[in-house]
Scaffold this motif. Structure first.
Motif, short mmCIF file in Angstrom:
data_model
loop_
_atom_site.label_atom_id
_atom_site.label_comp_id
_atom_site.label_asym_id
_atom_site.label_seq_id
_atom_site.Cartn_x
_atom_site.Cartn_y
_atom_site.Cartn_z
N CYS A 53 0.71 -1.21 -0.02
CA CYS A 53 -0.01 0.01 -0.04
C CYS A 53 0.86 1.21 -0.16
O CYS A 53 1.87 1.51 0.71
CB CYS A 53 -0.85 0.01 1.25
SG CYS A 53 -2.09 1.53 1.17
N GLU A 55 0.14 4.46 1.22
CA GLU A 55 -0.16 5.25 2.24
C GLU A 55 0.90 5.04 3.38
O GLU A 55 1.72 4.01 3.19
CB GLU A 55 -1.62 5.04 2.53
CG GLU A 55 -2.62 5.30 1.85
CD GLU A 55 -2.55 6.54 1.04
OE1 GLU A 55 -3.26 7.62 1.81
OE2 GLU A 55 -2.12 7.03 0.23
N GLN A 62 1.06 -3.12 6.19
CA GLN A 62 0.77 -3.21 4.77
C GLN A 62 1.37 -2.17 4.03
O GLN A 62 1.45 -2.23 2.74
CB GLN A 62 -0.62 -3.35 4.53
CG GLN A 62 -1.17 -4.69 5.49
CD GLN A 62 -2.50 -5.12 4.60
OE1 GLN A 62 -2.55 -5.51 3.81
NE2 GLN A 62 -3.45 -4.74 5.45
FE1 SF4 Z 1 -2.59 1.41 3.44
FE2 SF4 Z 1 -2.46 0.14 5.70
FE3 SF4 Z 1 -3.08 2.87 5.61
FE4 SF4 Z 1 -5.02 0.79 4.87
S1 SF4 Z 1 -4.21 1.14 6.92
S2 SF4 Z 1 -4.23 2.92 3.58
S3 SF4 Z 1 -3.55 -0.73 4.18
S4 SF4 Z 1 -0.95 1.53 4.73
#
Ligand code: SF4
Ligand code: SAM
Ligand code: DTB
Length: 316
Positions: A53, A55, A62
């Protein structure tokens, strides 16, 4: 008692700080006015697209930005997802939640595949929830048309503490997605995490944002931080259960009709600690061997706990 959406932050803080036994008593009293005693809804989670991911959520194993043991894998095949859902239903789950490690869904084959599997799981007679990140209006509408019951999108923490945890999207982005999900007729599921180094004011602030929404979210998941090695929060100290009990009880009193769900972090908590959470107003859990990437109690373990405590699965 009337359902209120006009809570003042100070009122919620006063509830949160009530002497513990009185707080639990109050929360349990409210709980019994709105929900049957001794019943807990069993939900099941599945990560259908794990890792990779973009983010930077500091708690999350993740994210590509942190070196964790989680390996990025492509979207699971429909048959594998359906097999998992059938097993969860056979084990008493009444809601199946599908999660993707996406910032937001991209329109195209992958989103269409998610819509298709939602329809098929809904046809098995269970509530389907999913958590796919930021939505736009047409995605929310198509999810609803596909038979989706609920959309999970957590605030995670207070507006003030949020930028210390996530910088790649804003608190207002989150609220916008909740508004779109609600407008599309989806049941809103939104909560957060405690134990990330936030203050009590931050915890109450998050509950205040949820409890002043009209209507309240139908589900409020409360996660204990799972401090995963490799993430920036790996060294956060383990949280006393009392902090969670206070959050749960405050959430129950402020949002009497919400399903309050004890989510991540249950595996490292005793039955006694979980029972305190139930007493404080929890009426839903995720059961099954994994949360998303981290271990969770499997159905047989939770079944034993239910037998011990005289709890039945709540069907709604
Ligand atoms: Fe990505 Fe984890 Fe944030 Fe969801 S919580 S956006 S999977 S980094
Ligand atoms: N990627 C989508 C998103 O973030 O909107 C959906 C999946 S994301 C993993 C769903 C939620 O899981 C997060 O908002 C967070 O509340 C929770 N979560 C993730 N990692 C966690 C951890 N280590 N401990 C506790 N909760 C966690
Ligand atoms: C929620 O509030 N917690 C769940 C679900 N909604 C998506 C996720 C917990 C994830 C815990 C860490 C992991 O397993 O990766």
């Amino acid at each position: 008692m009337k359902i209120r959406s006009d809570w003042k932050k100070e009122e919620l803080r006063a509830i949160h700080d009530t002497p513990l036994l009185e707080l639990i008593y109050r929360a349990q009293t409210v709980h019994r006015e709105h929900y049957p005693a001794n019943q807990i809804k069993v939900c099941n989670l599945l990560s259908i697209k794990t890792g990779g991911c973009p983010e930077d959520c500091k708690y999350c194993p993740q994210s590509v930005r942190y070196k964790t043991e989680v390996k990025a894998t492509p979207l699971l095949k429909e048959e594998a997802i359906l097999e998992h859902a059938k097993k969860a239903i056979a084990n008493g789950a009444t809601r199946v939640c599908l999660a993707t490690a996406w910032r937001a869904p991209r329109d195209g084959a992958q989103f269409d595949a998610v819509l298709s599997v939602i329809r098929k799981i809904a046809d098995l007679g269970v509530q389907v929830c999913c958590t796919l990140g930021i939505l736009n209006e047409s995605q929310a509408r198509r999810l609803k048309e596909a038979g989706l019951y609920a959309y999970n999108h957590n605030l995670d923490t207070s507006r003030e503490f949020y930028p210390s945890i996530i910088t790649t999207r804003t608190f207002d982005d989150r609220l916008r997605t909740l508004d779109l999900a609600e407008k599309a007729g989806l049941s809103v599921c939104s909560g957060g995490i405690i134990g990330m180094g936030e203050s009590v004011d931050d915890r109450v602030g998050m509950l205040h944002t949820l409890a002043t929404r009209e209507p309240h979210p139908m589900s409020v998941p409360l996660n204990f931080l799972v401090a995963v090695p490799g993430t920036p929060l790996e060294k956060e100290p383990r949280l006393p259960v009392w902090d969670m009990v206070r959050m749960i009880a405050t959430a129950r009193i402020a949002m009497p009709r919400a399903m309050i769900r004890l989510t991540a972090g249950r595996v490292s908590r005793s039955v006694e600690e979980q029972a305190l959470c139930f007493l404080a107003g929890v009426n839903s859990i995720f059961s099954g061997e994994k949360c998303l990437t981290q271990p969770n109690h499997d159905f047989d373990v939770d079944q034993k706990m239910f037998e011990l405590l005289g709890i039945q699965a709540y069907v709604s």
